[in-house]
Design a protein around this motif. Structure first.
Motif, PDB file in Angstrom:
ATOM      1  N   GLY A 222      -1.411 -22.226  10.134  1.00 58.58           N
ATOM      2  CA  GLY A 222      -2.011 -20.959  10.293  1.00 58.58           C
ATOM      3  C   GLY A 222      -0.924 -19.856   9.989  1.00 58.58           C
ATOM      4  O   GLY A 222      -1.179 -18.963   9.390  1.00 58.58           O
ATOM      5  N   LYS A 223       0.245 -20.157  10.879  1.00 58.32           N
ATOM      6  CA  LYS A 223       1.184 -19.318  10.691  1.00 58.32           C
ATOM      7  C   LYS A 223       1.807 -19.166   9.200  1.00 58.32           C
ATOM      8  O   LYS A 223       2.093 -18.068   8.639  1.00 58.32           O
ATOM      9  N   GLU A 224       2.105 -20.285   8.390  1.00 56.17           N
ATOM     10  CA  GLU A 224       2.581 -20.397   7.451  1.00 56.17           C
ATOM     11  C   GLU A 224       1.811 -19.588   6.264  1.00 56.17           C
ATOM     12  O   GLU A 224       2.189 -18.934   5.493  1.00 56.17           O
ATOM     13  N   LYS A 225       0.372 -19.939   6.277  1.00 52.20           N
ATOM     14  CA  LYS A 225      -0.432 -19.262   5.375  1.00 52.20           C
ATOM     15  C   LYS A 225      -0.490 -17.910   5.600  1.00 52.20           C
ATOM     16  O   LYS A 225      -0.201 -17.111   4.522  1.00 52.20           O
ATOM     17  N   SER A 226      -0.351 -17.172   6.778  1.00 48.91           N
ATOM     18  CA  SER A 226      -0.232 -16.190   7.100  1.00 48.91           C
ATOM     19  C   SER A 226       0.950 -15.203   6.438  1.00 48.91           C
ATOM     20  O   SER A 226       1.037 -14.037   5.909  1.00 48.91           O
ATOM     21  N   ILE A 227       2.348 -15.756   6.796  1.00 48.06           N
ATOM     22  CA  ILE A 227       3.321 -15.080   6.417  1.00 48.06           C
ATOM     23  C   ILE A 227       3.743 -15.041   4.901  1.00 48.06           C
ATOM     24  O   ILE A 227       4.078 -14.195   4.538  1.00 48.06           O
ATOM     25  N   VAL A 228       2.945 -16.126   4.201  1.00 47.02           N
ATOM     26  CA  VAL A 228       3.102 -16.077   2.892  1.00 47.02           C
ATOM     27  C   VAL A 228       2.283 -15.061   2.345  1.00 47.02           C
ATOM     28  O   VAL A 228       2.562 -14.447   1.227  1.00 47.02           O
ATOM     29  N   ALA A 229       1.086 -14.875   2.813  1.00 45.58           N
ATOM     30  CA  ALA A 229       0.215 -13.908   2.386  1.00 45.58           C
ATOM     31  C   ALA A 229       0.760 -12.583   2.532  1.00 45.58           C
ATOM     32  O   ALA A 229       0.580 -11.648   1.689  1.00 45.58           O
ATOM     33  N   LEU A 230       1.483 -12.227   3.720  1.00 47.05           N
ATOM     34  CA  LEU A 230       2.069 -10.971   3.937  1.00 47.05           C
ATOM     35  C   LEU A 230       3.241 -10.915   3.063  1.00 47.05           C
ATOM     36  O   LEU A 230       3.633  -9.871   2.706  1.00 47.05           O
ATOM     37  N   LYS A 231       3.961 -12.012   2.678  1.00 42.71           N
ATOM     38  CA  LYS A 231       5.129 -11.766   1.903  1.00 42.71           C
ATOM     39  C   LYS A 231       4.641 -11.280   0.421  1.00 42.71           C
ATOM     40  O   LYS A 231       4.917 -10.520  -0.514  1.00 42.71           O
ATOM     41  N   GLU A 232       3.669 -11.896  -0.055  1.00 40.42           N
ATOM     42  CA  GLU A 232       2.981 -11.550  -1.209  1.00 40.42           C
ATOM     43  C   GLU A 232       2.604 -10.212  -1.459  1.00 40.42           C
ATOM     44  O   GLU A 232       2.760  -9.645  -2.192  1.00 40.42           O
ATOM     45  N   LEU A 233       1.741  -9.812  -0.352  1.00 41.53           N
ATOM     46  CA  LEU A 233       1.284  -8.311  -0.430  1.00 41.53           C
ATOM     47  C   LEU A 233       2.395  -7.434  -0.308  1.00 41.53           C
ATOM     48  O   LEU A 233       2.228  -6.139  -1.127  1.00 41.53           O
ATOM     49  N   LEU A 234       3.546  -7.563   0.374  1.00 37.44           N
ATOM     50  CA  LEU A 234       4.501  -6.598   0.423  1.00 37.44           C
ATOM     51  C   LEU A 234       5.472  -6.556  -0.897  1.00 37.44           C
ATOM     52  O   LEU A 234       6.179  -5.488  -1.094  1.00 37.44           O
ATOM     53  N   SER A 235       5.399  -7.682  -1.646  1.00 41.57           N
ATOM     54  CA  SER A 235       6.004  -7.913  -2.761  1.00 41.57           C
ATOM     55  C   SER A 235       5.811  -6.673  -4.044  1.00 41.57           C
ATOM     56  O   SER A 235       6.678  -6.430  -4.788  1.00 41.57           O
ATOM     57  N   PHE A 236       4.535  -6.111  -3.638  1.00 40.78           N
ATOM     58  CA  PHE A 236       4.371  -4.966  -4.634  1.00 40.78           C
ATOM     59  C   PHE A 236       4.725  -3.616  -4.278  1.00 40.78           C
ATOM     60  O   PHE A 236       4.554  -2.758  -5.012  1.00 40.78           O
ATOM     61  N   GLY A 237       5.338  -3.466  -3.336  1.00 43.23           N
ATOM     62  CA  GLY A 237       6.193  -2.374  -2.820  1.00 43.23           C
ATOM     63  C   GLY A 237       5.236  -1.068  -2.406  1.00 43.23           C
ATOM     64  O   GLY A 237       5.800  -0.155  -2.666  1.00 43.23           O
ATOM     65  N   ASP A 238       4.188  -1.448  -1.909  1.00 43.30           N
ATOM     66  CA  ASP A 238       3.353  -0.047  -1.698  1.00 43.30           C
ATOM     67  C   ASP A 238       3.632   0.181  -0.212  1.00 43.30           C
ATOM     68  O   ASP A 238       3.666  -0.263   0.844  1.00 43.30           O
ATOM     69  N   VAL A 239       4.153   1.456  -0.350  1.00 40.04           N
ATOM     70  CA  VAL A 239       4.450   2.226   1.018  1.00 40.04           C
ATOM     71  C   VAL A 239       3.612   2.264   2.162  1.00 40.04           C
ATOM     72  O   VAL A 239       3.858   1.996   3.187  1.00 40.04           O
ATOM     73  N   ASN A 240       2.315   2.270   1.654  1.00 38.89           N
ATOM     74  CA  ASN A 240       1.048   2.466   2.565  1.00 38.89           C
ATOM     75  C   ASN A 240       1.215   1.225   3.537  1.00 38.89           C
ATOM     76  O   ASN A 240       0.670   1.015   4.798  1.00 38.89           O
ATOM     77  N   HIS A 241       1.432  -0.065   2.992  1.00 40.92           N
ATOM     78  CA  HIS A 241       1.524  -1.211   3.539  1.00 40.92           C
ATOM     79  C   HIS A 241       2.574  -1.351   4.685  1.00 40.92           C
ATOM     80  O   HIS A 241       2.338  -1.820   5.937  1.00 40.92           O
ATOM     81  N   VAL A 242       3.745  -0.873   4.341  1.00 39.47           N
ATOM     82  CA  VAL A 242       4.739  -0.849   5.178  1.00 39.47           C
ATOM     83  C   VAL A 242       4.521   0.181   6.333  1.00 39.47           C
ATOM     84  O   VAL A 242       4.749  -0.240   7.508  1.00 39.47           O
ATOM     85  N   GLU A 243       3.791   1.282   6.028  1.00 42.98           N
ATOM     86  CA  GLU A 243       3.686   2.347   7.135  1.00 42.98           C
ATOM     87  C   GLU A 243       2.502   1.776   8.215  1.00 42.98           C
ATOM     88  O   GLU A 243       2.504   2.010   9.213  1.00 42.98           O
ATOM     89  N   ALA A 244       1.595   0.975   7.436  1.00 37.91           N
ATOM     90  CA  ALA A 244       0.456   0.303   8.361  1.00 37.91           C
ATOM     91  C   ALA A 244       1.215  -0.808   9.423  1.00 37.91           C
ATOM     92  O   ALA A 244       0.709  -0.845  10.352  1.00 37.91           O
TER      93      ALA A 244
END
Length: 436
Positions: A222-244
């Motif tokens: 479960g940890k692996e699936k979550s951290i990989v998804a988080l990495k994929e999401l942040l790869s798009f460089g959306d500042v809003n995600h970082v601030e959240a």
């Protein structure tokens, strides 16, 4: 004529080779000449293996490979009779090592996918976790049947529908809906990259809180699936995600913990990538705040410790982060204080990859040029003593980027006054103690 398949096989009793196995020509795909596993017939009347002819069309070809006719109808009709004949032939030759081909499954269609995704949206809207779970399992089953099915699922909007469902169930209750949330995240892991709508849903506050909850409370998978998804999401460089993410308590501590514990290669690599996205955010306020927080949590020492015996991929990611942390005074201060820093950076110049050479030189340059004068002088002297002067000369000789060349040249000038009375040795940090 018929062609041979495989090598001569030895008889287990006599030790003598059996006759070579021959595949009849009508069983071979005209494109690959391999035994067909899923024969389909085109409108031109020629039969091919489905995977081979699909690849042929996906590469931009519009003709029948055998007849060279332009194909106007791309329907592929399963040749069930030929499939059964091939299976019978496989059974007859089983004693010679031929395995029976499985009965091909009918590929899913865009209509199948769209209908199922409509039901996913409906079940998530009604917070029907059990209904949604069954649908997600069906998507996983389809995807496991063939790469073609996976492409069809993704191309028809599965990432957006599943991310929307993830957000809905996370908004309702993570603990109550944990099973369906984990199933959705698991399915999303083989559908990356995310579509725009999927990014919005997976980047919501509820979804981010859920992924962090998974990192804290779920098992290794479960940890692996979550951290990989988080990495994929942040790869798009959306500042809003970082601030959240900044608003979620314990995120930084959790990522540093993953780096220190190294519970799995997947988590270590993804955590390094997530940290990099955070410290290199386009938001200046987030950027500086993140760097300071990570430095305060001991990330400099954590990175140095993990770099000693890491593989190339991890070393590069870690060194990029270390160089970024050296942009702030607190980061350089922590690097100065660690006995591993200079010897490790010098040792790895020209040792791992061009990228590590570039960032090793950059980090040394920042440590020797900026900050407190006492630290700068000590860093220069230590770098000289562990062989930096010779390494930097080699860097200029073998070629590097203009920026690295400028930094290497400036470092050589800064070191030059000390070369007459300092003994230079090859860098070696094997006998140095780690910082913990």
């Amino acid at each position: 004529m018929d062609l041979c398949w495989g090598r001569r096989r030895k008889n287990k009793k006599s030790g003598k080779p059996n006759m070579e196995i021959v595949i009849p020509n009508q069983f071979r795909c005209p494109i690959t000449l391999d035994l067909m596993k899923d024969p389909v017939t085109l409108s031109t009347g020629i039969t091919y293996d489905r995977e081979s002819v699909e690849r042929w069309f996906n590469e931009g070809n519009y003709t029948c490979p055998v007849t060279n006719q332009v194909v106007r109808n791309f329907d592929m009709i399963p040749n069930h009779s030929l499939t059964r004949i091939i299976q019978d032939w496989c059974v007859e030759n089983r004693k010679n090592g031929v395995e029976r081909i499985p009965t091909p499954r009918t590929p899913i269609s865009p209509i199948d996918v769209l209908e199922l995704l409509f039901r996913v949206k409906d079940s998530s809207k009604n917070l029907d976790q059990y209904g949604c779970l069954e649908l997600v399992k069906k998507i996983e089953k389809w995807g496991g049947e063939s790469e073609r099915n996976k492409r069809c699922i993704v191309e028809n909007g599965a990432t957006s529908a599943l991310a929307l469902a993830f957000d809905a169930f996370a908004n309702d209750s993570i603990e109550k809906n944990v099973v369906v949330l984990e199933a959705i995240l698991s399915a999303l892991n083989w559908m990356f990259p995310l579509q725009v709508e999927a990014q919005k849903s997976l980047g919501s506050k509820a979804s981010l809180h859920c992924m962090i909850w998974f990192l804290k409370h779920q098992d290794l998978k479960g940890k692996e699936k979550s951290i990989v998804a988080l990495k994929e999401l942040l790869s798009f460089g959306d500042v809003n995600h970082v601030e959240a993410l900044l608003e979620i308590e314990g995120v930084n501590e959790l990522l540093v913990e993953f780096i220190n514990k190294r519970i799995s290669p997947t988590i270590t690599k993804a955590s390094l990538r997530v940290i990099w996205y955070l410290v290199s955010s386009k938001s200046d306020s987030c950027n500086e705040k993140m760097k300071f927080l990570f430095v305060e949590l001991g990330l400099v020492s954590s990175i140095l410790n993990i770099l000693i015996d890491s593989e190339k991929n991890i070393f590069e990611k870690g060194l990029v982060i270390l160089d970024s942390l050296c942009n702030i005074e607190k980061g350089r201060e922590k690097a100065y204080e660690n006995d591993l820093t200079i010897p490790l950076l010098v040792k790895k110049i020209l040792r791992v990859s061009p990228l590590t050479t570039e960032y090793s030189v950059s980090s040394i340059w920042k440590l020797c040029k900026f900050g407190e004068k006492d630290y700068e002088g000590k860093a220069l002297i230590e770098a000289l003593q562990v062989g930096a002067f010779q390494k930097l000369l080699l860097v200029l000789q073998v070629g590097c980027s203009d920026e690295t060349k400028e930094k290497a040249t400036e470092l050589l000038k800064l070191m030059n006054p000390y070369t007459d009375y300092l003994e230079c040795i090859d860098s070696d940090f094997k006998n140095l103690e780690r910082s913990y």
